[in-house]
Every structure is written in C-alpha cells, then in structure tokens.
Design a protein around this motif. Structure first.
Motif: not given
Length: 201
Positions: A100-109, A140-144, A148-154
């Motif tokens: 609601e504060s507008g301080s969230v930023f989506a990273i798509t890649d 960010t959103l990742v196909d469950r 590989t991507t999920l492990a890297a982000l974590r």
C-alpha cells in the motif's frame, strides 16, 4: 569478473540491447536433457521484455566487463494489489502495508552468464536495481517447477511467501520477496518459516 561494471539502462537502450539480452537469457538458463521441453525460448523472452519495457516505471540494470554478463529488470508494483490476484490465502499484513505504501518493486528477470562468481554478480544486480528504485521490498514470481531458479534465489536471500495460480497460463507460481534494509527484514522476520508451513514446495 573482478572488473564488472553496473549501469542503468533506459527504455530506448534496453530495446537496442534486445538481441544481446536474448543471448544472455539463453546462456543463463541451464536445462537438463530430461527438461528439453522447457528449453529457453528467445522469442518468448523478447516478447516478455517488450511488454515489460512498456510498463510504467520500467527499470533495468546491466552488468558488463568486455561484454554483457548480466542484467536485472523490473517495475514498481502499484498499491492497488494488481500484482497479487490468485494468491493462495491472505497476504501477510506486513506485505500488505509495504504494498500500500508503493515501496514494493517487482523483479521480472535476473540473468547472469554462468561463471564462478555469478552469484555475487546476481546479488549486486538485484541490490542496485532495488536501491536505485528506493524500494523496501523486492518481489518476483517463479514457476514452482523451476527448481534451479528457486534454489538460486533462496541462496541470494529471497524468502518464500506462497503461491499464485494464474489460470491464463495454467501455471502455479511461487512468490518470493527480498527485504531491503534491516527495518524491512525485521518486519518480515519469521515469514519464510510461515510460508513453508503453509505452502510446502
């Protein structure tokens, strides 16, 4: 990779880098022979990039040495909740407040050419993108199925928030968030444990 330079890229320059970014995308996505059906598609990436470039607040940071070695792309999330439809359950109160504060930023890649120091480059890219945008939370959103991507982000500090079902693509996506700065991290303390309890991966 010691001489990696980061710089912001505007819409026009991002469009001009399309082919090199598509090469980077393909190079950064490692798939096994058993996952051949999911091989990276240059065309799909370029279509998604063209869509992202038109979003209000589009931002990109690239990493370079003697060539392009990485990039991070994203856009600010509006406070009206459009990013979260299909979320499984209720958003945690702390996330709602930040949204609601507008301080969230989506990273798509976040794309990084494979290298022994690629995790450091990825961290620097995500930090620079979020800092430049004065965001307090990355999302960010990742196909469950993309383990590989999920492990890297974590491993880069992202926390699991839950899942989103997108009926248009018939895909279940995991939602990950990255707190920026100590106050935000404190507000989200315990989030990862709660998310894993409610939505096991």
């Amino acid at each position: 990779m010691d001489a990696v330079r980061l710089r912001r890229v505007n819409r026009r320059l991002a469009q001009g880098l399309g082919g090199r970014l598509a090469d980077l995308y393909v190079d950064s996505r490692e798939t096994s022979p058993r996952e051949a059906y999911r091989r990276p598609s240059r065309r799909r990436f370029l279509n998604r990039l063209a869509f992202d470039i038109r979003r209000p607040g589009f931002a990109m940071v690239i990493a370079e040495t003697d060539g392009l070695v990485g990039c991070a792309v994203g856009f600010p999330i509006r406070g009206d909740g459009f990013y979260w439809p299909g979320f499984d359950g209720a958003l945690p109160h702390s996330i709602e407040q930040l949204n609601e504060s507008g301080s969230v930023f989506a990273i798509t890649d976040i794309l990084v050419r494979p290298h022994p120091q690629d995790q450091d480059v990825a961290r620097r890219l995500q930090e620079r993108l979020l800092t430049d945008q004065q965001a307090t939370l990355g999302a960010t959103l990742v196909d469950r199925a993309d383990l590989t991507t999920l492990a890297a982000l974590r491993s880069w500090g992202w926390l699991d928030l839950g899942e989103i079902w997108r009926p248009i693509s018939a895909t279940v996506l995991r939602v990950l968030v990255l707190p920026v700065g100590e106050p935000t991290a404190v507000r989200l303390e315990g989030l990862a444990h709660d998310a894993w309890t409610r939505w096991p991966g």
